[in-house]
Design a protein around this motif. Sequence first.
Motif, PDB file in Angstrom:
ATOM      1  N   ASP A 105       0.852  -1.192   0.000  1.00  0.00           N
ATOM      2  CA  ASP A 105       0.000   0.000   0.000  1.00  0.00           C
ATOM      3  C   ASP A 105       0.888   1.243   0.000  1.00  0.00           C
ATOM      4  N   LYS A 106       0.818   1.994  -1.111  1.00  0.00           N
ATOM      5  CA  LYS A 106       1.713   3.139  -1.272  1.00  0.00           C
ATOM      6  C   LYS A 106       1.380   4.269  -0.297  1.00  0.00           C
ATOM      7  N   ALA A 107       0.123   4.379   0.113  1.00  0.00           N
ATOM      8  CA  ALA A 107      -0.234   5.427   1.074  1.00  0.00           C
ATOM      9  C   ALA A 107       0.384   5.102   2.442  1.00  0.00           C
ATOM     10  N   ALA A 146      -0.043  10.533 -10.225  1.00  0.00           N
ATOM     11  CA  ALA A 146      -1.080   9.891  -9.400  1.00  0.00           C
ATOM     12  C   ALA A 146      -0.851   8.384  -9.450  1.00  0.00           C
ATOM     13  N   LYS A 147      -1.020   7.734  -8.306  1.00  0.00           N
ATOM     14  CA  LYS A 147      -0.782   6.287  -8.240  1.00  0.00           C
ATOM     15  C   LYS A 147      -1.907   5.606  -7.483  1.00  0.00           C
ATOM     16  N   ALA A 148      -2.347   4.472  -8.001  1.00  0.00           N
ATOM     17  CA  ALA A 148      -3.264   3.644  -7.222  1.00  0.00           C
ATOM     18  C   ALA A 148      -2.477   3.146  -6.011  1.00  0.00           C
ATOM     19  N   GLY A 152      -0.863  -1.915  -8.203  1.00  0.00           N
ATOM     20  CA  GLY A 152      -0.117  -1.582  -9.419  1.00  0.00           C
ATOM     21  C   GLY A 152       1.137  -2.438  -9.547  1.00  0.00           C
ATOM     22  N   TYR A 153       1.639  -2.572 -10.762  1.00  0.00           N
ATOM     23  CA  TYR A 153       2.934  -3.216 -10.985  1.00  0.00           C
ATOM     24  C   TYR A 153       3.423  -2.817 -12.370  1.00  0.00           C
ATOM     25  N   ASP A 154       4.749  -2.832 -12.551  1.00  0.00           N
ATOM     26  CA  ASP A 154       5.356  -2.513 -13.846  1.00  0.00           C
ATOM     27  C   ASP A 154       4.752  -1.255 -14.482  1.00  0.00           C
ATOM     28  N   GLY A 155       4.524  -0.224 -13.668  1.00  0.00           N
ATOM     29  CA  GLY A 155       4.046   1.046 -14.209  1.00  0.00           C
ATOM     30  C   GLY A 155       2.532   1.106 -14.392  1.00  0.00           C
ATOM     31  N   LYS A 156       1.842  -0.055 -14.246  1.00  0.00           N
ATOM     32  CA  LYS A 156       0.378  -0.008 -14.333  1.00  0.00           C
ATOM     33  C   LYS A 156      -0.122   0.555 -13.009  1.00  0.00           C
ATOM     34  N   ALA A 182      -1.312  11.131  -4.633  1.00  0.00           N
ATOM     35  CA  ALA A 182      -0.738  12.125  -5.542  1.00  0.00           C
ATOM     36  C   ALA A 182       0.697  12.379  -5.108  1.00  0.00           C
ATOM     37  N   GLU A 183       1.577  12.514  -6.079  1.00  0.00           N
ATOM     38  CA  GLU A 183       2.982  12.796  -5.765  1.00  0.00           C
ATOM     39  C   GLU A 183       3.514  13.913  -6.630  1.00  0.00           C
ATOM     40  N   GLU A 184       4.432  14.654  -6.050  1.00  0.00           N
ATOM     41  CA  GLU A 184       5.215  15.615  -6.809  1.00  0.00           C
ATOM     42  C   GLU A 184       5.847  14.881  -7.995  1.00  0.00           C
ATOM     43  N   PHE A 185       5.882  15.499  -9.154  1.00  0.00           N
ATOM     44  CA  PHE A 185       6.589  14.908 -10.291  1.00  0.00           C
ATOM     45  C   PHE A 185       8.085  15.134 -10.075  1.00  0.00           C
ATOM     46  N   VAL A 186       8.811  14.039  -9.914  1.00  0.00           N
ATOM     47  CA  VAL A 186      10.251  14.149  -9.658  1.00  0.00           C
ATOM     48  C   VAL A 186      10.975  14.141 -11.000  1.00  0.00           C
ATOM     49  N   ASP A 187      11.665  15.211 -11.290  1.00  0.00           N
ATOM     50  CA  ASP A 187      12.391  15.296 -12.561  1.00  0.00           C
ATOM     51  C   ASP A 187      13.729  14.593 -12.375  1.00  0.00           C
ATOM     52  N   ARG A 190      18.001   9.583 -13.062  1.00  0.00           N
ATOM     53  CA  ARG A 190      18.043   8.138 -13.266  1.00  0.00           C
ATOM     54  C   ARG A 190      17.436   7.435 -12.053  1.00  0.00           C
ATOM     55  N   GLU A 191      17.215   6.124 -12.218  1.00  0.00           N
ATOM     56  CA  GLU A 191      16.659   5.335 -11.116  1.00  0.00           C
ATOM     57  C   GLU A 191      17.727   4.387 -10.587  1.00  0.00           C
ATOM     58  N   LEU A 192      17.736   4.250  -9.276  1.00  0.00           N
ATOM     59  CA  LEU A 192      18.703   3.390  -8.601  1.00  0.00           C
ATOM     60  C   LEU A 192      17.938   2.365  -7.782  1.00  0.00           C
ATOM     61  N   VAL A 268      12.723   8.110  -2.317  1.00  0.00           N
ATOM     62  CA  VAL A 268      12.255   6.732  -2.481  1.00  0.00           C
ATOM     63  C   VAL A 268      11.056   6.716  -3.419  1.00  0.00           C
ATOM     64  N   ASN A 269      11.097   5.825  -4.393  1.00  0.00           N
ATOM     65  CA  ASN A 269       9.922   5.605  -5.232  1.00  0.00           C
ATOM     66  C   ASN A 269       9.011   4.573  -4.570  1.00  0.00           C
ATOM     67  N   GLU A 270       9.510   3.360  -4.417  1.00  0.00           N
ATOM     68  CA  GLU A 270       8.669   2.360  -3.745  1.00  0.00           C
ATOM     69  C   GLU A 270       9.520   1.243  -3.154  1.00  0.00           C
ATOM     70  N   LEU A 271       8.854   0.370  -2.411  1.00  0.00           N
ATOM     71  CA  LEU A 271       9.525  -0.742  -1.733  1.00  0.00           C
ATOM     72  C   LEU A 271       8.986  -2.068  -2.260  1.00  0.00           C
TER      73      LEU A 271
HETATM   74  P1  ADP Z   1       4.954   0.201 -10.097  1.00  0.00           P
HETATM   75  O1  ADP Z   1       4.375  -0.052  -8.731  1.00  0.00           O
HETATM   76  O2  ADP Z   1       4.008  -0.077 -11.196  1.00  0.00           O
HETATM   77  O3  ADP Z   1       6.321  -0.407 -10.299  1.00  0.00           O
HETATM   78  P2  ADP Z   1       6.218   2.738  -9.580  1.00  0.00           P
HETATM   79  O4  ADP Z   1       5.704   3.414  -8.379  1.00  0.00           O
HETATM   80  O5  ADP Z   1       7.530   2.032  -9.487  1.00  0.00           O
HETATM   81  O6  ADP Z   1       5.111   1.768 -10.168  1.00  0.00           O
HETATM   82  O7  ADP Z   1       6.321   3.771 -10.773  1.00  0.00           O
HETATM   83  C1  ADP Z   1       6.636   3.399 -12.111  1.00  0.00           C
HETATM   84  C2  ADP Z   1       7.570   4.422 -12.726  1.00  0.00           C
HETATM   85  O8  ADP Z   1       6.959   5.714 -12.752  1.00  0.00           O
HETATM   86  C3  ADP Z   1       8.844   4.610 -11.924  1.00  0.00           C
HETATM   87  O9  ADP Z   1       9.788   3.637 -12.251  1.00  0.00           O
HETATM   88  C4  ADP Z   1       9.252   6.008 -12.323  1.00  0.00           C
HETATM   89  O10 ADP Z   1       9.930   5.967 -13.575  1.00  0.00           O
HETATM   90  C5  ADP Z   1       7.942   6.708 -12.521  1.00  0.00           C
HETATM   91  N1  ADP Z   1       7.571   7.494 -11.312  1.00  0.00           N
HETATM   92  C6  ADP Z   1       7.036   7.006 -10.182  1.00  0.00           C
HETATM   93  N2  ADP Z   1       6.834   7.986  -9.277  1.00  0.00           N
HETATM   94  C7  ADP Z   1       7.249   9.131  -9.842  1.00  0.00           C
HETATM   95  C8  ADP Z   1       7.284  10.512  -9.425  1.00  0.00           C
HETATM   96  N3  ADP Z   1       6.818  10.907  -8.233  1.00  0.00           N
HETATM   97  N4  ADP Z   1       7.799  11.406 -10.286  1.00  0.00           N
HETATM   98  C9  ADP Z   1       8.244  11.043 -11.525  1.00  0.00           C
HETATM   99  N5  ADP Z   1       8.198   9.772 -11.982  1.00  0.00           N
HETATM  100  C10 ADP Z   1       7.717   8.822 -11.168  1.00  0.00           C
END
Ligand code: ADP
Length: 386
Positions: A105-107, A146-148, A152-156, A182-187, A190-192, A268-271
């Motif tokens: 749960d992302k929230a 915006a994220k469910a 979600g998985y693989d960007g869905k 809802a999240e700030e758009f992170v410019d 790269r992803e690590l 952090v994007n996700e865990l």
């Molecule tokens: P999933 O759960 O489907 O893997 P993620 O949360 O990893 O989804 O998001 C998928 C992709 O969307 C990330 O790999 C990243 O490239 C992009 N992304 C996610 N969150 C943000 C954000 N806040 N700002 C910009 N890009 C994002």
Amino acid sequence: MSEPRTFVVGIVGGGQLARMMYAASVRLGITVRLLAEGPAVSAAQVCHDVVVGDYTDPATVREFAADCDVITFDHEHVPTSILRDLEAAGIQVRPGPAALIHAQDKAVMRERLSGAGVPCPAWRVVAHAADLQEFAAAQGGYPVVAKAARGGYDGKGVWKIDSDEDAEELFAGITDGVPVVAEEFVDFDRELSALVVRSPSGQAVAYPISESIQTHGICTETITPAPGLTADQAVDFQRLALGVAHDLGVVGMLAVELMQRKDGSVVVNELAMRPHNTGHWTLDGSHTSQFENHLRAVLDLPLGDPTTRAPWTVMANVLGGSVADLPSALLHCFARDRRLRVELYGKEVKPGRKVGHVNTFGDDLDEVRRRAHHAANYLMGIEDHD
Ligand code: ADP
């Protein structure tokens, strides 16, 4: 003399992660019992102790778990209530539901990490379009993401929102009541990926940081170690992940997906709390693979050395393309590159589906990447004339 004892690890989910955990279990002489979605899924093809059943059905999971020493996962979709019931019945669940909820749960994850001072994008749970529009205004305008919160998985389940109209459209299309974060758009530049593994007795080790390259929301390549990181940055990011594993009480593998900005800072994007696609390189590039270390952790065995065997390791995913018969395509790949390592998942080839990966390692990053791309492209039916 007491009877020899065999550990039984129950894995819920029969995808390629379970298949590769199964391969690691063979070396350790332990038994894996699988709760699979169907008789022919990736891990069910190789594991001999398979129960086919629905992981959302409490009775099915309870019956499956009854004779296992410990339950672990190929995916994070088992409902928390089922896992709580297992724990209440005295069954070891690793990672346990209290930790796993942060990967489900992302929230919940954002709330907990922000509270612990772990760097996250600005975020808010939004209940309708007006909330999302207000959040965007507070960020200084669009885009926002915006994220469910769940599923979600693989960007869905992840959407870039560029306007008030997009916000309205998003909510018009959401009918299942899943909360939206809802999240700030992170410019980001790269992803690590920061991978760590932790055992119930608190031992933890950190893998080197990888760069993960995503194409249309799917990881297509990893480079380890992430090029251009300073030693201090690498240690900071490993510490961050170890801190999250400790704070949340994670047992097993934890993947902390990071977005790195141009100035070097990360959020952090996700865990994920299981072996992770960004850790497939460890099968050939590290002294102990993520699959073996995950099993060691859930059994509370001492953890293995996570460090690299070669200066560079590259993993390239094989996504379903025009080659249906992947094993036959190995002839070319292996004839050309004797050090190439290939893992095929036994899955039917469908467009864009993860059906395998290749690992290459060596001293020269450009060459190591070229070899990985050539093999992965060949297996996908893409000619690269290299
Ligand atoms: P999933 O759960 O489907 O893997 P993620 O949360 O990893 O989804 O998001 C998928 C992709 O969307 C990330 O790999 C990243 O490239 C992009 N992304 C996610 N969150 C943000 C954000 N806040 N700002 C910009 N890009 C994002």
